[in-house]
Design a protein around this motif. Sequence first.
Motif, PDB file in Angstrom:
ATOM      1  N   PRO A 289       8.931  -9.888   0.443  1.00  0.00           N
ATOM      2  CA  PRO A 289       9.616  -8.400   0.546  1.00  0.00           C
ATOM      3  C   PRO A 289       9.972  -7.682  -0.485  1.00  0.00           C
ATOM      4  N   SER A 290      10.663  -8.215  -1.622  1.00  0.00           N
ATOM      5  CA  SER A 290      10.981  -7.460  -2.729  1.00  0.00           C
ATOM      6  C   SER A 290       9.916  -6.883  -3.723  1.00  0.00           C
ATOM      7  N   ALA A 291       8.783  -7.856  -3.613  1.00  0.00           N
ATOM      8  CA  ALA A 291       7.616  -7.629  -4.470  1.00  0.00           C
ATOM      9  C   ALA A 291       6.719  -6.524  -3.375  1.00  0.00           C
ATOM     10  N   LEU A 292       6.855  -6.453  -2.280  1.00  0.00           N
ATOM     11  CA  LEU A 292       6.211  -5.479  -1.536  1.00  0.00           C
ATOM     12  C   LEU A 292       7.108  -3.887  -1.717  1.00  0.00           C
ATOM     13  N   LYS A 293       8.243  -4.225  -1.767  1.00  0.00           N
ATOM     14  CA  LYS A 293       8.873  -2.832  -1.862  1.00  0.00           C
ATOM     15  C   LYS A 293       8.949  -2.234  -3.423  1.00  0.00           C
ATOM     16  N   ASN A 294       8.878  -3.169  -4.591  1.00  0.00           N
ATOM     17  CA  ASN A 294       8.879  -2.933  -5.897  1.00  0.00           C
ATOM     18  C   ASN A 294       7.730  -2.844  -6.627  1.00  0.00           C
ATOM     19  N   ILE A 295       6.386  -3.439  -6.024  1.00  0.00           N
ATOM     20  CA  ILE A 295       5.403  -3.489  -6.649  1.00  0.00           C
ATOM     21  C   ILE A 295       4.182  -3.067  -5.890  1.00  0.00           C
ATOM     22  N   VAL A 296       4.181  -3.431  -4.686  1.00  0.00           N
ATOM     23  CA  VAL A 296       3.042  -2.785  -3.948  1.00  0.00           C
ATOM     24  C   VAL A 296       3.149  -1.353  -3.488  1.00  0.00           C
ATOM     25  N   SER A 297       4.207  -1.174  -2.781  1.00  0.00           N
ATOM     26  CA  SER A 297       4.388   0.096  -2.347  1.00  0.00           C
ATOM     27  C   SER A 297       4.250   1.091  -3.372  1.00  0.00           C
ATOM     28  N   PRO A 298       4.976   1.300  -4.490  1.00  0.00           N
ATOM     29  CA  PRO A 298       4.613   2.220  -5.297  1.00  0.00           C
ATOM     30  C   PRO A 298       3.104   2.425  -6.030  1.00  0.00           C
ATOM     31  N   SER A 299       2.262   1.531  -5.746  1.00  0.00           N
ATOM     32  CA  SER A 299       0.809   1.502  -6.416  1.00  0.00           C
ATOM     33  C   SER A 299       0.223   2.336  -5.643  1.00  0.00           C
ATOM     34  N   GLY A 300       0.232   2.624  -4.439  1.00  0.00           N
ATOM     35  CA  GLY A 300      -0.495   3.570  -3.569  1.00  0.00           C
ATOM     36  C   GLY A 300      -1.852   3.008  -3.076  1.00  0.00           C
ATOM     37  N   LEU A 301      -1.940   1.652  -3.320  1.00  0.00           N
ATOM     38  CA  LEU A 301      -3.186   1.059  -2.836  1.00  0.00           C
ATOM     39  C   LEU A 301      -3.066   0.776  -1.417  1.00  0.00           C
ATOM     40  N   ILE A 302      -1.733   0.583  -0.881  1.00  0.00           N
ATOM     41  CA  ILE A 302      -1.579   0.231   0.494  1.00  0.00           C
ATOM     42  C   ILE A 302      -0.866   1.225   1.384  1.00  0.00           C
ATOM     43  N   GLY A 303      -1.630   1.563   2.680  1.00  0.00           N
ATOM     44  CA  GLY A 303      -0.888   2.700   3.448  1.00  0.00           C
ATOM     45  C   GLY A 303       0.480   2.219   3.954  1.00  0.00           C
ATOM     46  N   LYS A 304       1.238   3.280   4.261  1.00  0.00           N
ATOM     47  CA  LYS A 304       2.354   3.020   4.978  1.00  0.00           C
ATOM     48  C   LYS A 304       2.504   2.026   6.145  1.00  0.00           C
ATOM     49  N   GLU A 305       1.404   2.237   7.012  1.00  0.00           N
ATOM     50  CA  GLU A 305       1.351   1.594   8.333  1.00  0.00           C
ATOM     51  C   GLU A 305       1.239  -0.005   7.887  1.00  0.00           C
ATOM     52  N   ASP A 306       0.172  -0.131   6.969  1.00  0.00           N
ATOM     53  CA  ASP A 306       0.263  -1.676   6.549  1.00  0.00           C
ATOM     54  C   ASP A 306       1.257  -2.350   5.940  1.00  0.00           C
ATOM     55  N   LEU A 307       2.006  -1.759   5.125  1.00  0.00           N
ATOM     56  CA  LEU A 307       3.304  -2.145   4.571  1.00  0.00           C
ATOM     57  C   LEU A 307       4.340  -2.350   5.830  1.00  0.00           C
ATOM     58  N   ALA A 308       4.394  -1.323   6.647  1.00  0.00           N
ATOM     59  CA  ALA A 308       5.093  -1.482   7.828  1.00  0.00           C
ATOM     60  C   ALA A 308       5.046  -2.725   8.759  1.00  0.00           C
TER      61      ALA A 308
END
Length: 447
Positions: A289-308
């Motif tokens: 989860p910490s990597a999802l928040k700090n690495i994946v989310s800011p990248s812009g490659l993954i949509g908010k719905e997929d992250l949620a």
Amino acid sequence: MPDRQGDAKQSATLISDLRVANAELSDINLKCADGINVATSRFILAARSRVFRRMLYGNFAESKSNEIPVMFPSTVVRPLVNYCISDEVVTTRTKFAQYHFNGGEEEEAAVLCGIVNAAHYFELPGLEQIAADHLCTRMDERPPVACVVLEETSTATTVEGMGKGDMLGVRFQRLTWNLRKRAMDVIRHRTRDALLPHDLSHGRGVLSLSASGIWEVISDSDIHADELMLFQCLKKWVDEYDGADCGGTTLRGAVAAAPQKRKHDEMADDRLSVAQALSSKIDLTKIPPSALKNIVSPSGLIGKEDLASAFEAQALRAENHGFSFSRVRSTSEPKGKVVVKGAGVQEVNGEYVPRGRIDGVTKYVKISFWKGREEAFSLFRFASIDGSRTWYISIVPRNFEPGSDDDRDFYFFQCQYDFPFGRDWKAKEEGVDPAPICVWEPDNEWS
């Protein structure tokens, strides 16, 4: 005995003479795909290659011309001509420099791939095999080279004339398949070294891959990498792209860019679109989860719905594995005591004071005598495997945790509550009716 030293001298003299003859008596120019002419001898090429023999002495237009177009760049043609003269193969930085080529190791690997292709095309199986062997050695020594080999071999099999229908064609397909397999094995088992080198001095790694190449790697189910590492590869492929050409560098432009490109190549000019599409191959729920928040989310490659959805799946999985999200606001010990009254076993009755915690709630203890021996009577809650909870009044052996088979149980009370108050207590093995009742007596803080 044979004079091996003399034979070696004669061989060296022959090669030297052939080099001189090729330079001074050249009668044709090979017009390379990059526009550079390589001067050579018609006779020498025909003596070494059946393809050149048919081309230069058969019923082809080339037999009447002094300028012969070839589909390969000069960086490949020069070493090939040298092999025809001397049987020597370019394998070192020094030898590459002889042909006015000053690229890095990955560029040299691309040239070696081109030599494999050209050697097959002109039916020089010795050169073909030696170059392939050197490529395998380079991949073992420098894993990022595997990305180049993966790209080059994907292009070679699409070039017109490469997949000949005879035994040579079968051999070339097997050789190319073996090189691709070796490249994928390096990428699979040395993923970080091959795809994410420390810096460009160690190689370009994933940046050498085209759209179809990155798709093949990220989609591979046998790769020894976790989902976060694969996402980092994808992110680097987008963020650090330097504009360098990827995929078939020794043949691209030389042959009208092989029309049968893979279906994902059409997206190669828009790396962000490719990466966003390819992100569906990555299991986001297996990224911390910490990597999802700090690495994946800011990248812009993954949509908010997929992250949620990933966060939701992780939370539910944690709960199913026994993680409790519920927390009391205060875990301080209660200020008071539990009074046990009316038990058929007189030693059980009395005041129990807070002493530690078990199953997330306070445990209470009373020191008393039982059968002439001082014991610690414990009042505690225990969670069963099926999730049910039961309060016990027991003697717990010293240095044991409550709830073991060694406990001497007097009374029990099945309830999920955090406090053992009530009248529903029942006798156990050591207990005697009547069962007790438990009441709470707070400390008198106002006195």
